[in-house]
Design an enzyme around this catalytic site. Sequence first.
Site, PDB file in Angstrom:
ATOM      1  N   ARG A  55       0.806  -1.225   0.000  1.00 47.69           N
ATOM      2  CA  ARG A  55       0.000   0.000   0.000  1.00 47.69           C
ATOM      3  C   ARG A  55       0.837   1.272   0.000  1.00 47.69           C
ATOM      4  NH1 ARG A  55      -2.712  -3.958   1.483  1.00 47.69           N
ATOM      5  NH2 ARG A  55      -0.774  -4.497   2.467  1.00 47.69           N
ATOM      6  N   THR A  56       1.783   1.374   0.917  1.00 51.13           N
ATOM      7  CA  THR A  56       2.466   2.655   1.094  1.00 51.13           C
ATOM      8  C   THR A  56       3.266   3.011  -0.163  1.00 51.13           C
ATOM      9  OG1 THR A  56       2.624   2.085   3.420  1.00 51.13           O
ATOM     10  CG2 THR A  56       3.895   3.978   2.694  1.00 51.13           C
ATOM     11  N   LYS A  84      25.213  -4.185  -0.597  1.00 57.14           N
ATOM     12  CA  LYS A  84      26.687  -4.219  -0.657  1.00 57.14           C
ATOM     13  C   LYS A  84      27.298  -3.489   0.527  1.00 57.14           C
ATOM     14  CE  LYS A  84      26.213  -2.873  -5.166  1.00 57.14           C
ATOM     15  NZ  LYS A  84      26.690  -2.247  -6.403  1.00 57.14           N
ATOM     16  N   ARG A 105      11.136   3.821   3.601  1.00 57.52           N
ATOM     17  CA  ARG A 105      10.783   2.887   4.685  1.00 57.52           C
ATOM     18  C   ARG A 105      12.050   2.129   5.043  1.00 57.52           C
ATOM     19  NH1 ARG A 105       5.695  -1.133   4.651  1.00 57.52           N
ATOM     20  NH2 ARG A 105       4.742   0.877   5.162  1.00 57.52           N
ATOM     21  N   HIS A 133       4.684   5.691  11.687  1.00 53.40           N
ATOM     22  CA  HIS A 133       4.240   5.561  10.289  1.00 53.40           C
ATOM     23  C   HIS A 133       3.281   6.727  10.020  1.00 53.40           C
ATOM     24  CE1 HIS A 133       3.165   3.962   6.499  1.00 53.40           C
ATOM     25  NE2 HIS A 133       2.818   2.736   6.821  1.00 53.40           N
TER      26      HIS A 133
HETATM   27  N1   CP Z   1      -0.325  -0.005   5.825  1.00 52.73           N
HETATM   28  C1   CP Z   1       0.876  -0.298   5.298  1.00 52.73           C
HETATM   29  O1   CP Z   1       1.896   0.282   5.675  1.00 52.73           O
HETATM   30  O2   CP Z   1       0.848  -1.277   4.339  1.00 52.73           O
HETATM   31  P1   CP Z   1       2.120  -1.754   3.513  1.00 52.73           P
HETATM   32  O3   CP Z   1       3.060  -2.416   4.466  1.00 52.73           O
HETATM   33  O4   CP Z   1       1.577  -2.703   2.463  1.00 52.73           O
HETATM   34  O5   CP Z   1       2.742  -0.530   2.908  1.00 52.73           O
END
Ligand code: CP
Length: 310
Positions: A55-56, A84, A105, A133
């Site tokens: 999603r993100t 590496k 991320r 998040h």
């Molecule tokens: N909600 C969320 O962070 O989903 P993903 O891990 O799929 O990005």
Amino acid sequence: MSKDIRNLISILDLSIEEIDKLINVANDIEKNPEKYAEACRHKQLATLFFEPSTRTRLSFESAMLSLGGSVLGFSSANSSSAAKGESVSDTIQTVGNYADIIAMRHPKEGAPFVAANRTQVPIINAGDGGHFHPTQTLTDLLTISRKKGRLKDMTIGLCGDLKFGRTVHSLIEATLRYEGIKYVLISPEELRLPEYMIDKLKEAGAEFEEITDLEVAMPKLDVLYMTRIQKERFFNEEDYVRLKDTYILTPEKLNNAKEDLCIMHPLPRVNEISVKVDDDPRACYFYQTRCGKQVRMALILFLLGIKVED
Ligand code: CP
């Protein structure tokens, strides 16, 4: 770091007024998507994902493409020079020369903060370990505001892995700033909200209770925020297997829930919401994913300082 650069590392980097503006822009995007179709022409978003995501990452990419911009990046540490041994700092100093804005991320808490000090382009924390998040929180706030018509005066139940669930931590940080929010924290003993988050609830004078039984909490909830038990953050498989199915939301367990309950989940889900709940009109978790793209479009515009006129 230049004073003019805005980053989103924690949800507290945004004032309530700024969050309201992002929600308003996201609502306008829902109504008038064509107005925004060229807003980021010639702008590039880099998505640097050192951890898996559906999603993100894809909502960020879809958001930038719908704004007329373009995207580059990688979807796993293994397909970048991190494999590496390259440091986050070096990766960011490099990508800052290729992109106008970066969403990253990383499994290590604080990595986006380090990144923000190494580049002159805005950094967006797309999830750092078990920490925060913030763009999921913007997604959640937009969903709640649309479904409940308000962001105050409600009881929110947070259920599942409250220890490692970064979406829970960010959502609490955000909602503590709104009036009249009560929290019911539903988790196994081992996965209780970390002490530093409990301290934040106490410092804010928030009303909260910690319980283990979801059905006991159900009748009082306006929002139920289910979360996955975070397998990847456990130190041993045995503990994960013992705890993974502690909470499974079924239609029967919703019998004594409010008629206007908003059932949320950041996704991915594993087992914690039965697919039989998906057809319940109170299930909002796929609607959340729609909100996620729109609020990320609004965020990209905000961080790039782009205003779209009527
Ligand atoms: N909600 C969320 O962070 O989903 P993903 O891990 O799929 O990005």
